[in-house]
Design an enzyme around this catalytic site. Structure first.
Site, PDB file in Angstrom:
ATOM      1  N   HIS A 175       9.648   0.643   8.241  1.00 45.41           N
ATOM      2  CA  HIS A 175       9.006  -0.628   8.615  1.00 45.41           C
ATOM      3  C   HIS A 175       9.114  -1.687   7.510  1.00 45.41           C
ATOM      4  O   HIS A 175       9.671  -2.752   7.702  1.00 45.41           O
ATOM      5  CB  HIS A 175       7.515  -0.423   8.888  1.00 45.41           C
ATOM      6  CG  HIS A 175       7.168   0.644   9.854  1.00 45.41           C
ATOM      7  ND1 HIS A 175       7.217   0.494  11.221  1.00 45.41           N
ATOM      8  CD2 HIS A 175       6.719   1.912   9.651  1.00 45.41           C
ATOM      9  CE1 HIS A 175       6.817   1.614  11.817  1.00 45.41           C
ATOM     10  NE2 HIS A 175       6.522   2.486  10.888  1.00 45.41           N
ATOM     11  N   ASP A 176       8.499  -1.385   6.368  1.00 46.79           N
ATOM     12  CA  ASP A 176       8.312  -2.405   5.319  1.00 46.79           C
ATOM     13  C   ASP A 176       9.628  -2.898   4.734  1.00 46.79           C
ATOM     14  O   ASP A 176       9.715  -4.034   4.261  1.00 46.79           O
ATOM     15  CB  ASP A 176       7.432  -1.844   4.194  1.00 46.79           C
ATOM     16  CG  ASP A 176       6.047  -1.504   4.700  1.00 46.79           C
ATOM     17  OD1 ASP A 176       5.375  -0.648   4.076  1.00 46.79           O
ATOM     18  OD2 ASP A 176       5.628  -2.065   5.731  1.00 46.79           O
ATOM     19  N   ASN A 198      -2.666   2.535   3.469  1.00 45.47           N
ATOM     20  CA  ASN A 198      -2.256   3.907   3.821  1.00 45.47           C
ATOM     21  C   ASN A 198      -3.236   4.941   3.263  1.00 45.47           C
ATOM     22  O   ASN A 198      -3.589   5.900   3.923  1.00 45.47           O
ATOM     23  CB  ASN A 198      -0.857   4.173   3.276  1.00 45.47           C
ATOM     24  CG  ASN A 198       0.195   3.485   4.123  1.00 45.47           C
ATOM     25  OD1 ASN A 198       0.103   3.497   5.352  1.00 45.47           O
ATOM     26  ND2 ASN A 198       1.164   2.858   3.484  1.00 45.47           N
ATOM     27  N   ASP A 222       6.774   1.210   1.935  1.00 47.13           N
ATOM     28  CA  ASP A 222       6.524   0.182   0.912  1.00 47.13           C
ATOM     29  C   ASP A 222       7.404   0.456  -0.302  1.00 47.13           C
ATOM     30  O   ASP A 222       7.976  -0.456  -0.892  1.00 47.13           O
ATOM     31  CB  ASP A 222       5.070   0.222   0.455  1.00 47.13           C
ATOM     32  CG  ASP A 222       4.061   0.039   1.559  1.00 47.13           C
ATOM     33  OD1 ASP A 222       3.832   1.018   2.307  1.00 47.13           O
ATOM     34  OD2 ASP A 222       3.522  -1.069   1.700  1.00 47.13           O
ATOM     35  N   PHE A 257      -1.018  -0.634  12.608  1.00 49.97           N
ATOM     36  CA  PHE A 257      -1.941  -0.199  11.560  1.00 49.97           C
ATOM     37  C   PHE A 257      -2.337  -1.330  10.591  1.00 49.97           C
ATOM     38  O   PHE A 257      -3.517  -1.554  10.346  1.00 49.97           O
ATOM     39  CB  PHE A 257      -1.312   0.962  10.780  1.00 49.97           C
ATOM     40  CG  PHE A 257      -2.144   1.461   9.636  1.00 49.97           C
ATOM     41  CD1 PHE A 257      -1.834   1.102   8.330  1.00 49.97           C
ATOM     42  CD2 PHE A 257      -3.249   2.282   9.862  1.00 49.97           C
ATOM     43  CE1 PHE A 257      -2.612   1.560   7.258  1.00 49.97           C
ATOM     44  CE2 PHE A 257      -4.029   2.740   8.801  1.00 49.97           C
ATOM     45  CZ  PHE A 257      -3.711   2.369   7.493  1.00 49.97           C
ATOM     46  N   ASN A 258      -1.361  -2.022  10.007  1.00 51.74           N
ATOM     47  CA  ASN A 258      -1.675  -3.022   8.977  1.00 51.74           C
ATOM     48  C   ASN A 258      -2.624  -4.088   9.510  1.00 51.74           C
ATOM     49  O   ASN A 258      -3.529  -4.552   8.822  1.00 51.74           O
ATOM     50  CB  ASN A 258      -0.404  -3.707   8.468  1.00 51.74           C
ATOM     51  CG  ASN A 258       0.411  -2.816   7.566  1.00 51.74           C
ATOM     52  OD1 ASN A 258      -0.089  -1.811   7.055  1.00 51.74           O
ATOM     53  ND2 ASN A 258       1.683  -3.148   7.400  1.00 51.74           N
ATOM     54  N   THR A 303       3.036  -5.947   2.824  1.00 59.08           N
ATOM     55  CA  THR A 303       3.483  -4.846   3.689  1.00 59.08           C
ATOM     56  C   THR A 303       2.358  -3.829   3.918  1.00 59.08           C
ATOM     57  O   THR A 303       2.606  -2.671   4.245  1.00 59.08           O
ATOM     58  CB  THR A 303       4.694  -4.106   3.072  1.00 59.08           C
ATOM     59  OG1 THR A 303       4.345  -3.662   1.756  1.00 59.08           O
ATOM     60  CG2 THR A 303       5.913  -5.023   3.011  1.00 59.08           C
ATOM     61  N   ASP A 326       0.854  -1.207   0.000  1.00 56.62           N
ATOM     62  CA  ASP A 326       0.000   0.000   0.000  1.00 56.62           C
ATOM     63  C   ASP A 326       0.886   1.251   0.000  1.00 56.62           C
ATOM     64  O   ASP A 326       0.839   2.076   0.916  1.00 56.62           O
ATOM     65  CB  ASP A 326      -0.951   0.009   1.210  1.00 56.62           C
ATOM     66  CG  ASP A 326      -0.222   0.042   2.552  1.00 56.62           C
ATOM     67  OD1 ASP A 326      -0.853   0.484   3.554  1.00 56.62           O
ATOM     68  OD2 ASP A 326       0.961  -0.363   2.615  1.00 56.62           O
TER      69      ASP A 326
HETATM   70  O1  RIB Z   1       2.431   0.460  10.842  1.00 56.61           O
HETATM   71  C1  RIB Z   1       3.312   0.588   9.758  1.00 56.61           C
HETATM   72  C2  RIB Z   1       2.704   0.032   8.510  1.00 56.61           C
HETATM   73  O2  RIB Z   1       1.528   0.765   8.164  1.00 56.61           O
HETATM   74  C3  RIB Z   1       3.628   0.160   7.274  1.00 56.61           C
HETATM   75  O3  RIB Z   1       3.398  -0.909   6.410  1.00 56.61           O
HETATM   76  C4  RIB Z   1       3.183   1.443   6.648  1.00 56.61           C
HETATM   77  O4  RIB Z   1       3.440   1.476   5.232  1.00 56.61           O
HETATM   78  C5  RIB Z   1       1.703   1.395   6.896  1.00 56.61           C
HETATM   79  O5  RIB Z   1       1.114   0.589   5.890  1.00 56.61           O
HETATM   80 CA    CA Z   2       2.789  -0.462   4.078  1.00 53.82          CA
END
Ligand code: RIB
Ligand code: CA
Length: 314
Positions: A237-238, A39, A14, A163-164, A123, A9
């Site tokens: 993160h990703d 996102n 990403d 979040f994901n 991701t 996303d």
């Molecule tokens: O919490 C971080 C995640 O949420 C990452 O994948 C970022 O791109 C968002 O999608």
């Molecule tokens: Ca992401």
């Protein structure tokens, strides 16, 4: 070569994960990139993915996926990634076209027809992955591993949920309970790879268009993390997923049981990690808790230098 499908996303981090997968340092065979609502709206995530592929001259199918989670309403994060989902850099509108069809059908078709096993690298929210597992359970036999960014022992969207996972906890539960081996990069490890001003300066010294793009991503992402969370930069993160696929020894993991809370008023979307094995449930996930940060950033720099024909340092 390891067959992979990136499900994402974009999303600043990403984008960096895709760059790593597409780099000369990578032995990954990218069968395609699928997009999912996360996102921002899936249409915007798809346009961002096309822009990234065009910049990389990466000729792989980009297939759009789920517009919303399995059960609850969509939740997006423009306050972190901007209205476009990838604010900061100014890439031209893509000339390359999205591939017809739905991401879920693309994932099923690629996995069922691949002569080698396929690694799925989500991701973003896990909606596409869950839908593929539900629609065609036989894909389980040809999925080598799911290497995902999500979850952790704490949250960034609620105190309990990352979040994901929070966006589609029902989908995440399908994935973790599916018996497919999962390697998970949650906030415990991703918050150890923060692109500080020093990292941005190091990236700024690399003279090619991909490094310029990454620097612009890191500047914007860093600002939102400084303003939102008081961090000293943005955690990429990703990128942990594809860095792991290139060099697994960068990370320390523990093989634990993980499932997902889908009912709690305060804990919906929590990855319930049985760190002390108190449930007796079989382990199902390699959970990453540690990373050699200096080696991570050194490899990151090497990867960026390889674009535009740069030679790796000895
Ligand atoms: O919490 C971080 C995640 O949420 C990452 O994948 C970022 O791109 C968002 O999608
Ligand atoms: Ca992401």
């Amino acid at each position: 070569m390891r067959n992979v499908i990136l499900d994402c996303d974009p999303g600043h981090d990403d984008a960096i994960s895709i760059i790593i997968a597409a780099s000369a340092a990578s032995d990954l065979n990218i069968l395609g990139i699928t997009t999912v609502a996360g996102n921002v709206e899936v249409e915007k995530n798809t346009i961002n993915t096309l822009k990234i592929c065009e910049l990389l001259e990466l000729d792989v199918p980009v297939v759009q996926g789920a517009r919303r989670p399995l059960v609850k309403a969509s939740e997006i994060a423009p306050e972190i990634h901007g209205e476009t989902g990838m604010d900061g850099p100014d890439l031209p509108d893509p000339q390359v076209e999205v591939t017809e069809g739905h991401a879920v059908d693309f994932i099923i078709e690629q996995v069922m027809n691949s002569s080698e096993q396929v690694t799925l690298v989500p991701t973003g929210p896990l909606t596409n992955i869950a839908m593929a597992l539900i629609k065609e359970p036989r894909i389980i036999e040809n999925i080598d591993e799911i290497v995902l960014m999500g979850g952790g022992t704490f949250g960034n969207w609620t105190p309990a949920a990352e979040f994901n996972i929070f966006v589609d906890a029902e989908a995440a539960k399908v994935v973790y309970d599916s018996s497919v081996p999962v390697t998970m990069f949650g906030l415990d490890v991703t918050h150890q790879v923060i692109a500080t001003d020093d990292i941005i300066e190091r990236v700024g010294k690399i003279d090619n268009k991909i490094a310029v793009f990454v620097k612009e991503l890191l500047i914007f992402f860093g600002e939102t993390y400084k303003n939102h969370f008081g961090f000293n930069g943005g955690p990429i993160h990703d990128a942990c997923t594809t860095m792991y696929l290139l060099k697994p020894e960068l990370f320390k993991t523990e093989y634990l049981n993980v499932t997902v809370e889908t009912k709690g008023e305060y804990s919906y979307g929590m990855t319930v990690i049985d760190t002390l094995s108190v449930t007796g449930r079989e382990p199902n996930t390699n959970v990453a808790f540690g990373v050699d940060t200096e080696a991570f950033w050194r490899l990151f720099e090497e990867i960026l230098k390889l674009f535009d024909g740069g030679q790796p340092d000895e």
